[in-house]
Design a protein around this motif. Structure first.
Motif, short mmCIF file in Angstrom:
data_model
loop_
_atom_site.label_atom_id
_atom_site.label_comp_id
_atom_site.label_asym_id
_atom_site.label_seq_id
_atom_site.Cartn_x
_atom_site.Cartn_y
_atom_site.Cartn_z
N PRO B 42 0.79 -1.24 0.00
CA PRO B 42 0.00 0.00 0.00
C PRO B 42 0.82 1.29 0.00
CG PRO B 42 0.18 -0.85 2.24
CD PRO B 42 1.05 -1.72 1.37
N GLN B 43 1.92 1.33 -0.79
CA GLN B 43 2.73 2.56 -0.81
C GLN B 43 2.88 3.14 -2.21
OE1 GLN B 43 6.47 2.78 -1.99
NE2 GLN B 43 5.49 1.20 -3.24
N SER B 44 2.16 2.60 -3.19
CA SER B 44 2.40 2.99 -4.58
C SER B 44 2.13 4.46 -4.87
CB SER B 44 1.58 2.10 -5.52
OG SER B 44 2.07 0.78 -5.47
N GLU B 45 1.29 5.12 -4.06
CA GLU B 45 1.05 6.55 -4.29
C GLU B 45 2.33 7.36 -4.09
OE1 GLU B 45 -0.70 4.69 -2.20
OE2 GLU B 45 -2.76 4.67 -2.96
N LEU B 46 3.25 6.82 -3.30
CA LEU B 46 4.50 7.55 -3.04
C LEU B 46 5.39 7.61 -4.30
CD1 LEU B 46 6.71 8.94 -1.42
CD2 LEU B 46 7.05 6.85 -0.14
N PRO B 47 5.75 6.46 -4.91
CA PRO B 47 6.48 6.58 -6.18
C PRO B 47 5.70 7.33 -7.25
CG PRO B 47 6.04 4.26 -5.63
CD PRO B 47 5.69 5.08 -4.41
N ALA B 48 4.37 7.17 -7.28
CA ALA B 48 3.58 7.88 -8.29
C ALA B 48 3.72 9.40 -8.08
CB ALA B 48 2.11 7.46 -8.20
N TYR B 49 3.72 9.81 -6.81
CA TYR B 49 3.87 11.24 -6.49
C TYR B 49 5.25 11.74 -6.91
CZ TYR B 49 3.45 15.58 -3.84
OH TYR B 49 3.38 16.91 -3.49
N MET B 50 6.26 10.91 -6.61
CA MET B 50 7.62 11.30 -6.96
C MET B 50 7.81 11.35 -8.48
SD MET B 50 8.83 11.99 -4.18
CE MET B 50 10.32 11.85 -3.22
N ALA B 51 7.12 10.45 -9.19
CA ALA B 51 7.22 10.46 -10.66
C ALA B 51 6.72 11.79 -11.21
CB ALA B 51 6.40 9.30 -11.25
N ARG B 52 5.70 12.34 -10.57
CA ARG B 52 5.15 13.62 -11.02
C ARG B 52 5.99 14.80 -10.56
NH1 ARG B 52 1.26 16.88 -8.58
NH2 ARG B 52 0.51 15.25 -7.19
N ARG B 53 6.42 14.76 -9.29
CA ARG B 53 7.05 15.94 -8.69
C ARG B 53 8.55 16.07 -8.97
NH1 ARG B 53 7.16 19.87 -7.04
NH2 ARG B 53 7.43 19.99 -4.79
N MET B 54 9.26 14.94 -9.05
CA MET B 54 10.71 15.04 -9.20
C MET B 54 11.15 15.83 -10.44
SD MET B 54 12.68 14.22 -6.84
CE MET B 54 13.31 13.09 -5.64
N PRO B 55 10.51 15.59 -11.62
CA PRO B 55 10.92 16.39 -12.78
C PRO B 55 10.71 17.89 -12.56
CG PRO B 55 9.58 14.51 -13.45
CD PRO B 55 9.51 14.59 -11.96
N GLU B 56 9.71 18.25 -11.76
CA GLU B 56 9.45 19.67 -11.48
C GLU B 56 10.55 20.29 -10.65
OE1 GLU B 56 4.58 19.02 -11.21
OE2 GLU B 56 5.68 19.76 -9.46
N SER B 88 9.12 1.11 -0.18
CA SER B 88 8.48 -0.14 -0.57
C SER B 88 7.55 -0.56 0.56
CB SER B 88 9.53 -1.21 -0.85
OG SER B 88 8.93 -2.33 -1.48
N SER B 89 7.01 -1.75 0.42
CA SER B 89 6.24 -2.34 1.51
C SER B 89 6.84 -3.72 1.78
CB SER B 89 4.76 -2.45 1.12
OG SER B 89 4.03 -3.04 2.17
N SER B 90 6.52 -4.25 2.90
CA SER B 90 7.18 -5.41 3.51
C SER B 90 7.96 -6.38 2.61
CB SER B 90 6.14 -6.15 4.34
OG SER B 90 5.52 -5.23 5.23
N PRO B 91 7.32 -7.08 1.65
CA PRO B 91 8.11 -8.04 0.85
C PRO B 91 9.22 -7.34 0.07
CG PRO B 91 5.75 -8.33 0.46
CD PRO B 91 5.90 -7.06 1.25
#
Lengths: 183, 367
Positions: B42-56, B88-91
Motif C-alpha cells: 500500500p505505498q504505490s502513491e509515493l512513487p507515483a507522487y515522486m514520478a510527477r514531482r521530481m521532474p518539477e 516499498s512495503s514489507s516483501p
C-alpha cells in the motif's frame, strides 16, 4: 468527536463523498481524518471510507468501527454497517438499492430513494450527494455551505452545479422528515 | 529537461493529503533529489507522487526493474552525495536488505521507507507492523543499526521524514521510516515547512576529483580482518552516539494510572481512543508511544508511578516490540500483549477489554 462511515460499491463516488465531508470539516477548523477501505477493490466491489471530525481533541483511531453517523448506499453495506451504528446515532439509507428497510429503532434512520432521485436529476452518480446533504442536515456535523464550498476540491468544475443541487435535495428531504420508509 | 510548472502544495498552511503523498512532498522539501523504487501496495502513491514531482524539481525519479536494483541505485546516488530515498512495503523491503547492509557498511546517508503490510511471505496488502524485528534488529547481515521512526499521524510522517534526511546526513547512516498501510492510505491535514533545507557539505562523496583533491572511496569491503574490526569499532561508536542522541517518544501518564499501554504508529492512535473510553469508565491509563523504534526509548519506562500495576503492549503483529518493552522494564512489571495479524487491526473496544484485563478488572461490558 463525530465518527462517520460511508459505504456502498465502487463507482458510487463513496471516497469522494468522504473527502468532501473531510474538506468541509477542515474548512470549519475541525480536526479531520479520512481513511479509505483499500483491499483489492474494483468497480462494483465493496467500498467504504471512515471520516472523523473533532473539535479540539486529537483524533485517535482513523478507522471508524462504531460510527455516530453512517450512509449506506447498497444492500451489503446496510447489512454490514447498520448493526455498527452507535446507539442514538444516525443512518441514511439509499432505499433504491438497500433491498430492505433498516430495522434499528434506537437510532435515527432516514431512508431516501437516492439512486432514483439522482436519475430524475439526470445523473445517478449524484445519489451519494443527496444522501450526504441529508446526513449533514440531520446531524449538523458541518454546514451544507461548507460542503458546497468544498466541492471544487473533489470534483471537476463542470460537475459542481449538479452536485450543489443534489446536496440541496438531500437537505430538503431531511428537513421534511423525508418519507421515513420511502419504499 | 525543461522544468515544468510546479504542482507543489503550499507551505505553511494546512493541506489535506494522503500519507504516502505527503511523505513524498516532505522528502522533496528536505532536499531529496533522487528517488528509486518499484511499485507495491500500500505505498504505490509515493512513487507515483515522486514520478510527477521530481521532474518539477530537477530531480530524478526512476522506476527500477526490481527492488534490488532500486536499493543499489540508492547506494550509488548516496555515494555521489545526493539526498536520496527509496520506498516499498514489507516483501519489497525484505528484497532490499542486502543493499541496506551495504549502505550501512559503506556509511552512506539514505532514507528508506517501509509502509508495512501483512506478512510473512507475500502476505496481504492490508496494514501490518510485523516488520519491527527486521527494521530494528538488523534486517540485513552484519553488525549495523538503523535509526527507525514510527510516525502516527500524517503530520508526524512529514516531520520525521525531514528529520530522517538530517539524521542520515549527520551520521552518514541509513534511516528508516516505518509506517503501515493505514498511515500511507489515510488523509489528514498537514503543514509543510517553508524554509529550505540547509546545504550539507559532503567532502567524502565520490563526485569526481576535478584535479582538486585525492580519491574518495565508498566501499564496504575490508579484506583484512584487523581493518574490518577497526571499521566495525568505528561503526559501533557511531551507533552508540545515535543511541544516546536520537531517542524520541511521547509519554502521557495520568496521576494514579493503573495500566500503561505501549504502542507505536497507527496502533497508538487506536490505543488513545481506547484510553479515552477507559477514562469514561473511571480507569486511568497511561500511554508510552515510542517514536524512535531504534533507539528504543528505554528511559520512558524508568520511574513509572507506583500506582501502575502492569503494562499492555498493543501491535499489529504477533508481538515484536513487546520484547523491547520487557527489556526496558527488566522484570519490574508484568507485561501483557494484545496483537492482530495478517492485515487485521485492533479496534478501540477490543483494546479497552485488554486494558481491563491488565488492570485486573472484570472484562466484558454491555455494548
Amino acid at each position: 468527536m463525530q465518527e462517520v462511515l460511508i459505504a456502498g460499491f465502487g463507482g458510487q463516488g463513496i471516497m469522494s463523498l468522504g473527502q468532501l465531508l473531510t474538506y468541509a470539516g477542515m474548512a470549519e477548523g475541525k480536526q479531520v481524518s479520512w481513511m479509505p477501505s483499500y483491499g483489492p477493490e474494483q468497480r462494483g466491489g465493496a467500498a467504504n471510507c471512515s471520516v472523523v471530525l473533532a473539535d479540539g481533541e486529537d483524533i485517535g483511531s482513523p478507522i471508524v468501527s462504531e460510527p455516530d453517523a453512517a450512509i449506506v448506499m447498497n444492500a451489503p453495506s446496510l447489512d454490514k454497517f447498520e448493526p455498527a451504528v452507535r446507539q442514538g446515532g444516525f443512518l441514511v439509507v439509499n432505499s433504491s438499492l438497500s433491498g430492505r428497510p433498516a430495522g434499528r429503532s434506537d437510532i435515527t434512520v432516514l431512508e431516501i430513494p437516492a439512486t432514483e432521485l439522482a436519475g430524475e436529476m439526470g445523473n445517478a452518480r449524484v445519489a451519494g450527494m443527496i444522501a450526504l446533504g441529508a446526513l449533514v442536515e440531520l446531524t449538523g456535523m458541518v454546514s451544507l455551505q461548507s460542503l458546497v464550498d468544498s466541492l471544487p476540491k473533489v470534483l471537476k468544475a463542470q460537475l459542481v452545479p449538479l452536485n450543489v443541487e443534489a446536496l440541496g435535495r438531500g437537505q430538503t428531504l431531511a428537513r421534511e422528515g423525508a418519507p421515513a420508509r420511502a419504499r | 529537461m525543461t522544468k515544468s510548472a510546479s504542482s507543489a502544495p503550499a507551505g505553511g498552511v494546512p493541506v489535506l493529503m494522503k500519507g504516502n503523498e505527503a511523505l513524498g512532498e516532505a522528502a522533496i522539501r528536505a532536499g531529496c533529489r533522487a528517488f528509486f523504487g518499484y511499485p507495491i501496495t500500500p505505498q504505490s502513491e509515493l512513487p507515483a507522487y515522486m514520478a510527477r514531482r521530481m521532474p518539477e524539481e530537477d530531480g530524478v525519479f526512476l522506476q527500477a526493474e526490481s527492488e534490488l536494483a532500486a536499493i543499489n541505485m540508492v547506494y550509488g546516488a548516496a555515494g555521489a552525495g545526493v539526498r536520496v530515498m527509496t520506498s516499498s512495503s514489507s516483501p519489497g523491503i525484505s528484497l532490499k536488505q542486502e543493499g541496506i547492509s551495504y549502505i550501512a557498511g559503506a556509511e552512506l546517508p539514505a532514507v528508506i521507507v517501509n509502509i508495512m503490510r501483512g506478512g510473512p511471505g507475500l502476505g496481504s496488502i492490508m496494514p501490518g507492523q510485523s516488520d519491527y524485528f527486521q527494521a530494528t534488529k538488523g534486517g540485513g547481515h552484519g553488525d549495523y543499526r538503523l535509526v527507525v521512526y514510527g510516525p502516527a499521524t500524517v503530520q508526524e510522517l512529514v516531520d520525521l521524514t525531514i528529520r530522517a534526511f538530517n539524521v542520515a546526513d549527520r551520521y552518514r547512516s541509513p534511516v528508516m521510516i516505518l509506517g503501515d498501510g493505514i498511515l500511507g492510505q489515510m488523509m489528514e491535514p498537514v503543514v509543510f515547512p517553508t524554509e529550505k533545507p540547509a546545504e550539507v557539505a559532503k567532502p567524502w562523496a565520490t563526485t569526481g576529483r576535478q584535479g582538486t583533491r585525492g580519491r574518495n572511496v565508498v566501499n564496504s569491503l575490508y579484506l583484512a580482518a584487523e581493518e574490518l574490526e577497526a571499521h566495525n569499532l568505528r561503526l559501533q561508536a557511531k551507533f552508540a552516539e545515535m543511541h544516546s542522541n536520537e531517542v524520541i517518544y511521547e509519554s502521557i501518564i495520568p496521576e494514579g494510572a493503573e495500566v500503561v499501554c505501549v504502542a507505536y504508529g497507527t496502533t497508538a492512535r487506536v490505543v488513545k481512543s481506547a484510553i479515552a473510553m477507559a477514562r469514561q469508565e473511571g480507569i486511568k491509563v497511561g500511554l508510552i508511544r515510542p517514536i524512535s523504534l531504534w533507539p528504543f526509548p528505554d528511559e520512558a519506562f524508568v520511574n513509572l508511578p507506583d500506582t501502575v500495576r502492569s503494562v499492555l503492549t498493543v501491535e499489529m503483529s504477533a508481538g515484536q516490540m513487546v520484547e523491547d518493552v520487557r527489556l526496558a522494564l527488566n522484570g519490574r512489571l508484568p507485561v501483557h500483549f494484545y496483537g492482530r495479524m495478517g492485515g487485521m487491526w485492533p479496534i478501540p473496544r477490543d483494546v479497552l477489554a485488554e486494558i481491563k484485563k491488565a488492570a485486573g478488572r472484570e472484562a466484558g461490558v454491555a455494548r
